[in-house]
Write a protein that holds these residues in place. Sequence first.
Motif, mmCIF file in Angstrom:
data_model
loop_
_atom_site.group_PDB
_atom_site.id
_atom_site.type_symbol
_atom_site.label_atom_id
_atom_site.label_comp_id
_atom_site.label_asym_id
_atom_site.label_seq_id
_atom_site.Cartn_x
_atom_site.Cartn_y
_atom_site.Cartn_z
ATOM 1 N N ARG A 110 0.829 -1.220 0.000
ATOM 2 C CA ARG A 110 0.000 0.000 0.000
ATOM 3 C C ARG A 110 0.853 1.255 0.000
ATOM 4 N NH1 ARG A 110 -3.776 -0.466 4.697
ATOM 5 N NH2 ARG A 110 -2.369 -2.054 5.408
ATOM 6 N N TYR A 138 2.390 1.302 -3.755
ATOM 7 C CA TYR A 138 1.378 1.572 -4.773
ATOM 8 C C TYR A 138 0.165 2.251 -4.141
ATOM 9 C CZ TYR A 138 4.204 -1.960 -7.122
ATOM 10 O OH TYR A 138 5.241 -2.667 -7.659
ATOM 11 N N PRO A 139 0.279 3.518 -3.743
ATOM 12 C CA PRO A 139 -0.820 4.168 -3.019
ATOM 13 C C PRO A 139 -2.088 4.370 -3.864
ATOM 14 C CG PRO A 139 0.900 5.742 -3.529
ATOM 15 C CD PRO A 139 1.410 4.399 -3.926
ATOM 16 N N SER A 140 -1.957 4.424 -5.168
ATOM 17 C CA SER A 140 -3.144 4.654 -6.008
ATOM 18 C C SER A 140 -3.890 3.367 -6.325
ATOM 19 C CB SER A 140 -2.732 5.345 -7.308
ATOM 20 O OG SER A 140 -1.865 4.511 -8.048
ATOM 21 N N ARG A 141 -3.319 2.225 -5.987
ATOM 22 C CA ARG A 141 -3.973 0.946 -6.274
ATOM 23 C C ARG A 141 -4.671 0.425 -5.034
ATOM 24 N NH1 ARG A 141 0.356 -2.312 -9.981
ATOM 25 N NH2 ARG A 141 0.585 -0.696 -11.544
ATOM 26 N N GLU A 142 -5.797 -0.212 -5.266
ATOM 27 C CA GLU A 142 -6.570 -0.789 -4.171
ATOM 28 C C GLU A 142 -6.454 -2.305 -4.211
ATOM 29 O OE1 GLU A 142 -10.555 0.591 -4.520
ATOM 30 O OE2 GLU A 142 -10.015 2.671 -4.181
#
Length: 60
Positions: free
Chosen positions: A38, A41-45
């Motif tokens: 997380r 890759y902060p923009s990925r869920e």
Amino acid sequence: MTNANVERNILFWNIGKVLLQYSQWGNKFVETLSKDLRMTYPSREGYSVRNLNYMKQFAC
């Protein structure tokens, strides 16, 4: 759209296989990996502890 879903499922299956390989490291490994993914890759869920455990079940 279908190719993207296939690629995502392959990714989740591969992550699950890695989690199964290192399952002897305990739950802290999953928690730490979740946190690291997380942050990387902060923009990925989808990299929560719960989802990582679902990926592990998917790979069985």
